[in-house]
Design an enzyme around this catalytic site. Structure first.
Site, PDB file in Angstrom:
ATOM      1  CE  LYS A 167      -2.060   4.661   7.021  1.00 28.65           C
ATOM      2  NZ  LYS A 167      -3.131   5.378   7.700  1.00 28.65           N
TER       3      LYS A 167
ATOM      4  CD  GLU B 135     -11.626   6.493   5.455  1.00 25.66           C
ATOM      5  OE1 GLU B 135     -11.114   5.427   5.818  1.00 25.66           O
ATOM      6  OE2 GLU B 135     -11.054   7.288   4.691  1.00 25.66           O
TER       7      GLU B 135
ATOM      8  NE  ARG C 123      -2.435   1.121   3.644  1.00 24.83           N
ATOM      9  CZ  ARG C 123      -3.153   1.027   4.766  1.00 24.83           C
ATOM     10  NH1 ARG C 123      -4.448   0.771   4.686  1.00 24.83           N
ATOM     11  NH2 ARG C 123      -2.584   1.161   5.938  1.00 24.83           N
TER      12      ARG C 123
HETATM   13  N1  PMP Z   1      -9.173   5.005   7.441  1.00 20.05           N
HETATM   14  C1  PMP Z   1      -8.270   5.952   7.731  1.00 20.05           C
HETATM   15  C2  PMP Z   1      -8.547   7.349   7.322  1.00 20.05           C
HETATM   16  C3  PMP Z   1      -7.080   5.613   8.400  1.00 20.05           C
HETATM   17  O1  PMP Z   1      -6.181   6.555   8.686  1.00 20.05           O
HETATM   18  C4  PMP Z   1      -6.857   4.271   8.765  1.00 20.05           C
HETATM   19  C5  PMP Z   1      -5.584   3.879   9.446  1.00 20.05           C
HETATM   20  N2  PMP Z   1      -5.486   4.367  10.754  1.00 20.05           N
HETATM   21  C6  PMP Z   1      -7.850   3.318   8.479  1.00 20.05           C
HETATM   22  C7  PMP Z   1      -8.982   3.724   7.788  1.00 20.05           C
HETATM   23  C8  PMP Z   1      -7.676   1.885   8.839  1.00 20.05           C
HETATM   24  O2  PMP Z   1      -6.717   1.293   7.999  1.00 20.05           O
HETATM   25  P1  PMP Z   1      -5.790   0.099   8.481  1.00 20.05           P
HETATM   26  O3  PMP Z   1      -6.705  -1.013   8.866  1.00 20.05           O
HETATM   27  O4  PMP Z   1      -4.949  -0.220   7.301  1.00 20.05           O
HETATM   28  O5  PMP Z   1      -5.005   0.594   9.642  1.00 20.05           O
END
Ligand code: PMP
Length: 290
Positions: free
Chosen positions: A150, A183, A50
């Site tokens: 990200k 989200e 990622r």
């Molecule tokens: N959405 C956002 C905006 C995030 O920053 C994160 C990570 N903290 C997630 C979802 C969750 O992603 P992951 O399971 O890869 O940590």
């Protein structure tokens, strides 16, 4: 604490970056939050993939390949003798001048790896569930800054977090520009209705924990639906929970003042929490701490 910084390990006090680094000047860079559980780095390859995908779109050329990067994450954990940790991996555009043109940067990305501990939410929330709200700040959309990137530029989420925090909440739902649930500020969201597990199909980060939960659900023959979700559907859901590397899986029992289901962490949520805990014990890149 030993921090990996541009090719060497340095003590925390010596871990300093240039004020001309575009990561600092413009939030120009990418990051990952990764967990290790009892000497196993959870889904390390997926995190590195990622990261490299975000860097590809940002046109930040990495001087090291994915395998070497995975090795550096493990080395940082070993150097700090940490079996259980939260790892923050940061790649910045590197140093440049005061203008925003990346072409004027010197082409040497900054690479930082910090291994530490993290605790986002109180233990009580995992037992009893948490309450969240929807905030006014809209999630970045694919037409602007794709939420699948990200990037180091987290102001969109931070503005939403301030709104949540001002109202006394630790996490909040962000909607997409059309008003669908996207989200949370740092977590993905799931809901359960009539034994069907649903999660937003777009407008959100491709969470590693989200992917793990979808896989677990499919293994357990739970019907899964990735689609557009409205707030009304969340309000009348039987269960709701959030997923994230730091948060893991956390039940939600109230959204915008509406009680979800019977106001307690749901059965399917608890089953998934249990399966996820088991997964973190067996799935990952193994390392030894001396
Ligand atoms: N959405 C956002 C905006 C995030 O920053 C994160 C990570 N903290 C997630 C979802 C969750 O992603 P992951 O399971 O890869 O940590």
């Amino acid at each position: 604490m030993k921090i990996y910084l541009n090719g060497k390990f340095v003590e925390k006090e010596q871990a300093r970056v240039s004020v001309f680094d575009h990561g600092l000047l413009y939030g120009d860079g990418a990051f990952e939050g990764i967990r290790s559980y009892n000497g196993l780095v959870f889904r390390l390859k997926e995190h590195i993939d990622r990261l490299y995908e975000t860097l590809h779109t940002l046109m930040i050329a990495m001087p090291i390949d994915r395998k070497k990067m995975m090795g550096l994450v493990v080395e940082t954990l070993k150097k700090n003798k940490l079996k259980d940790a939260y790892i923050r991996l940061i790649v910045t555009r590197g140093e440049g001048d005061l203008g925003l043109d990346p072409k004027k940067c010197y082409g040497k990305p900054g690479i930082i790896i910090i291994a530490d501990k993290i605790k986002l939410y109180p233990e009580e929330f995992y037992q009893k569930g948490m309450e969240i709200i929807t905030v006014p700040t809209i999630r970045n959309c694919a037409e602007a800054i794709n939420p699948r990137l990200k990037s180091l530029n987290y102001l969109n989420n931070i503005l939403a977090k301030i709104e949540a925090s001002n109202s006394g909440y630790l996490e909040a739902i962000m909607l997409d520009p059309q008003g669908y649930v996207a989200e949370c500020t740092g977590d993905n969201i799931f809901m359960v209705k009539n034994n069907i597990l649903s999660t937003p199909s777009q407008g959100r980060l491709e969470g590693i924990t989200r992917d793990a939960v979808l896989q677990l659900a499919k293994q357990r023959k739970i019907e899964v639906s990735e689609r557009l979700i409205t707030r009304h559907e969340v309000y009348v859901a039987d269960e709701c929970f959030l997923t994230g590397t730091a948060a893991e899986i956390i039940p939600v029992v109230k959204v915008d003042g509406r009680v979800i289901g019977n106001g307690k962490p749901g059965g399917l949520t608890q089953a998934i929490m249990k399966s996820f805990r088991y997964l973190t014990k067996k799935d990952g890149v193994k390392y030894q701490v001396s």
